[in-house]
Each structure stands twice: as structure tokens, then as C-alpha cells.
Write an enzyme that holds these catalytic residues in place. Structure first.
Site, mmCIF file in Angstrom:
data_model
loop_
_atom_site.group_PDB
_atom_site.id
_atom_site.type_symbol
_atom_site.label_atom_id
_atom_site.label_comp_id
_atom_site.label_asym_id
_atom_site.label_seq_id
_atom_site.Cartn_x
_atom_site.Cartn_y
_atom_site.Cartn_z
ATOM 1 N N GLU A 97 10.938 53.320 -56.318
ATOM 2 C CA GLU A 97 10.378 53.178 -57.663
ATOM 3 C C GLU A 97 11.147 52.150 -58.482
ATOM 4 O O GLU A 97 10.553 51.373 -59.242
ATOM 5 C CB GLU A 97 10.407 54.535 -58.383
ATOM 6 C CG GLU A 97 9.610 55.625 -57.686
ATOM 7 C CD GLU A 97 10.431 56.442 -56.704
ATOM 8 O OE1 GLU A 97 10.063 57.607 -56.445
ATOM 9 O OE2 GLU A 97 11.450 55.922 -56.179
ATOM 10 N N CYS A 124 12.968 61.352 -57.914
ATOM 11 C CA CYS A 124 14.112 62.244 -58.149
ATOM 12 C C CYS A 124 14.413 62.332 -59.643
ATOM 13 O O CYS A 124 14.181 61.387 -60.402
ATOM 14 C CB CYS A 124 15.331 61.753 -57.381
ATOM 15 S SG CYS A 124 15.974 60.146 -57.914
ATOM 16 N N CYS A 130 15.474 58.558 -60.897
ATOM 17 C CA CYS A 130 14.349 57.621 -60.975
ATOM 18 C C CYS A 130 13.438 57.953 -62.148
ATOM 19 O O CYS A 130 12.836 57.056 -62.746
ATOM 20 C CB CYS A 130 13.553 57.653 -59.669
ATOM 21 S SG CYS A 130 14.418 56.879 -58.281
ATOM 22 N N THR A 133 9.421 63.548 -12.842
ATOM 23 C CA THR A 133 10.304 62.625 -13.554
ATOM 24 C C THR A 133 11.326 61.934 -12.656
ATOM 25 O O THR A 133 11.969 60.976 -13.089
ATOM 26 C CB THR A 133 11.083 63.374 -14.652
ATOM 27 O OG1 THR A 133 11.899 64.392 -14.050
ATOM 28 C CG2 THR A 133 10.121 64.025 -15.635
ATOM 29 N N ALA A 134 11.491 62.416 -11.439
ATOM 30 C CA ALA A 134 12.473 61.817 -10.536
ATOM 31 C C ALA A 134 12.123 62.179 -9.098
ATOM 32 O O ALA A 134 11.451 63.186 -8.836
ATOM 33 C CB ALA A 134 13.887 62.308 -10.863
ATOM 34 N N SER A 168 15.341 57.924 -10.614
ATOM 35 C CA SER A 168 14.309 58.114 -11.640
ATOM 36 C C SER A 168 14.078 56.911 -12.536
ATOM 37 O O SER A 168 13.179 56.933 -13.363
ATOM 38 C CB SER A 168 14.679 59.299 -12.535
ATOM 39 O OG SER A 168 15.885 59.029 -13.234
ATOM 40 N N THR A 210 22.498 64.827 -17.282
ATOM 41 C CA THR A 210 21.830 63.529 -17.317
ATOM 42 C C THR A 210 22.844 62.398 -17.420
ATOM 43 O O THR A 210 22.686 61.344 -16.799
ATOM 44 C CB THR A 210 20.848 63.470 -18.502
ATOM 45 O OG1 THR A 210 19.791 64.399 -18.281
ATOM 46 C CG2 THR A 210 20.260 62.086 -18.665
ATOM 47 N N LEU A 270 22.117 55.018 -24.169
ATOM 48 C CA LEU A 270 21.436 55.620 -25.327
ATOM 49 C C LEU A 270 21.548 54.761 -26.584
ATOM 50 O O LEU A 270 21.671 55.268 -27.693
ATOM 51 C CB LEU A 270 21.972 57.035 -25.617
ATOM 52 C CG LEU A 270 21.837 58.055 -24.487
ATOM 53 C CD1 LEU A 270 22.345 59.414 -24.958
ATOM 54 C CD2 LEU A 270 20.399 58.162 -23.999
#
Length: 339
Positions: A63, A87, A96, A173-174, A180, A208, A216
């Protein structure tokens, strides 16, 4: 002066839809604040609009950005469209609502109320008490969908949980030997990185990490993003794993989510493996499922499944979600399902 009800409704929806697009453009950069968009329409000329979106923490909210762009002349008597209730409390930035009132805005159109205990209707009340005409609920469903992670975090203290899995057509998946990587194509992998970029944390199990040694991190075709999600491992990651530095947690998954919520994680992306996926699913802790389905088959029952663990015992106990979207990505399908 506003036009007829139908014209006003269509105009309101169009401006709110633009505010939604502005908010979507900054998603992944504003956490723990919400990704809000705002449009200010001049009272002197309805074709004259200014825009804003929430900036990174410590910077102005949507805003304020839009009002600063409007300036004193065009803010006076204007209509302000914002996806989330403004807010009314002092945080990293001033309220705001104070700025909106001081600018002389005549009307405020809001997508959804803010469930944050520090706001929760106070922003709407402050604007109305100042004599401003306030409308709430324009494109409510669309705004709620866009801000769902934030709304859940503020109302429950826990992050919005997305379970992402890449799979073959026969839900594997594998391979039996554990290999995989690259089940899906490049378009799907880029979409995963986009999903990572929108998330505040990525979670995998220690198994994993030992099997695949994932980094990641977010790697987008458009370049290196400014934001890298927090990496979370259930259990203990081996020393030297690519996932480090990572937050290592264990114990009840509900407690894990509460811990992440306290750390400001608004959206959590769970990437597996199969045991972790099963545990989140069976505990009913997943808000959205995102499956990337490749047109490939292992063709047997010895390849590794999506979920490792006991499932529904009878057809009556089978989990049923709601289909959100199906999209083709290269040769793959992206299927999103709501809990």
C-alpha cells in the site's frame, strides 16, 4: 462517483486481479511478510493507476509503495485495492492504515482479512473509523488461494506443507537398486526449482540424503536467485553431505512443523523420500500434493513406490483430495491436488 453495481463489480475485479499479479511477482521475497499487491486508482482520472507490491522485510508494504507512486494529488480521494487487509500496528514499518488515512484515500477494497492476531479486523476498523468506505471480499477465493500459506501460518503457527514427488506412470520413484535421478524432464525440474524458490524451507529425510546426496538449492534457468530456502533434514545428515549447512530435526512431525513455524517458515516443501512422504501423508499434515508424472514405466512391482508404509486398509478408508490443476511440462504432467 461509482457506476452501476455491475460496472463497479467488474471494475473492482479487474483492479484486484492486477493486484494479485503484483503480489505473485514478489512471492518468495517477502517472508515472513505476505506477498501483497496493491493498485491505487485516481479519483480525477480512473484510467490513471499506480501500483505497488510488498518489498523484502524491513521495506515498505504494498500500500505504501503504491501511494508513494501516486503522490499527494492522485492519492487524495483515490480508491485503493489491496489483496490483504492493511496492517494497523507498528512492526518493522509504521501502520499502513495511518498512511492510507493521511493520504486522503476515499475507498479501500480488500481481498481478504488478515488473520494475524496483531491485525485481525483492526485494519478494517481503523479505516472505517476514519470515514473511509471499505469493501471486503473482492475475488476472495483467488486471493485466499494465493495467500493460503501465509493465512495458514498466521492462523495456526505452522507452515503450509507441499509434498512434491516425481513419479512414473506406474507410481514408482526409483528402480529396485535405488537409482532414481532424472525420472522427469528438464521442464519439470525447472518447475521444481520455481517451487523451491517460493518456499522458505525444503525438508528431506536423512535416508534420502544418504542415498542421493541432494544439494536442495534453487537453480533457475533465469539465473541465481537472491533467496535460498532453509534446508531441513529429518534425522542426522552425514558429515560432508551437500545439504549442509542444514537444520536437523527429529521427533513428532507436528512438533517439527511448529518449530519451523516459529522460525518464520511460511511454506515448507517436502521432497521425500518415500518414508517421509508416507509419514506426512498418514498424519494428514500435507496441504498440497504436487506430482510430476513422466510417461515412463518400470513395469513391475519391485520398483520403489511413492509411499513406503501401510496405506488404507479398505476402499472406504482411501484418502481423496481435490484436483487443483493438471499442466503439461514438456513430456511430463504436473498434477496438483489439494487436501
Amino acid at each position: 462517483m461509482h457506476g452501476s453495481g455491475d460496472t463497479e463489480s467488474a471494475s473492482d475485479a479487474a483492479h484486484m486481479r492486477r493486484a494479485l499479479a503484483l503480489g505473485d511477482a514478489v512471492r518468495g521475497t517477502t517472508t515472513p511478510n505476505p506477498w501483497v499487491g496493491c493498485v491505487v486508482v485516481s479519483a480525477q482520472d480512473s484510467a490513471l493507476t499506480t501500483e505497488g507490491a510488498t518489498t523484502p522485510p524491513g521495506g515498505p508494504h504494498a500500500e505504501i509503495v503504491a501511494l508513494q507512486a501516486a503522490g499527494e494529488i492522485h492519492a487524495q480521494g483515490a480508491t485503493l485495492f489491496t489483496t490483504l487487509e492493511p496492517c494497523a500496528h507498528e512492526g518493522r514499518t509504521p501502520p499502513c492504515t495511518d498512511t492510507i488515512v493521511a493520504a486522503g484515500v476515499a475507498r479501500v477494497v480488500i481481498g481478504v482479512e488478515d488473520p494475524d492476531p496483531l491485525v485481525a479486523g483492526r485494519g478494517i476498523a481503523a479505516l472505517r473509523n476514519a470515514g473511509i468506505d471499505v469493501s471486503v471480499g473482492v475475488l476472495r477465493d483467488e486471493v485466499t488461494e494465493q495467500l493460503a500459506p501465509y493465512l495458514k501460518h498466521r492462523s495456526s503457527g505452522r507452515p503450509w506443507v507441499i509434498l512434491k514427488m516425481a513419479t512414473t506412470l506406474d507410481a514408482r520413484t526409483a528402480a529396485p537398486d535405488g537409482t532414481s535421478q532424472w525420472i522427469t524432464g528438464e521442464a519439470s525440474r525447472q518447475d521444481v526449482h520455481r517451487l523451491r524458490a517460493q518456499s522458505d524451507a525444503i525438508l528431506v529425510g536423512a535416508g534420502t540424503v544418504r542415498a542421493d546426496d541432494p544439494a536442495l538449492t534453487v537453480r533457475l534457468s533465469s539465473g541465481t536467485p537472491d533467496h535460498q530456502p532453509l534446508r531441513v533434514v529429518l534425522g542426522v545428515a552425514p558429515a560432508g553431505a551437500k545439504v549442509h549447512p542444514a537444520l536437523e530435526l527429529s521427533g513428532d512431525l507436528g512438533d517439527v512443523l511448529s518449530e519451523l513455524g516459529q522460525r518464520g517458515v511460511v511454506q515448507l516443501l517436502v521432497e521425500g523420500g518415500a518414508s517421509v512422504a508416507h509419514d506426512f501423508h498418514s498424519a494428514r499434515l500435507v496441504d498440497r500434493y504436487v506430482f510430476y508424472i513422466a510417461p515412463s514405466l518400470f513395469g513391475g512391482d519391485d520398483a520403489r513406490p511413492l509411499f513406503a508404509g501401510a496405506g488404507a486398509g479398505t476402499i472406504d478408508d482411501m484418502w481423496r483430495g481435490k484436483l487443483v490443476s493438471v499442466e503439461r511440462l514438456g513430456e511430463d504432467l504436473r498434477v496438483e491436488v489439494a487436501a
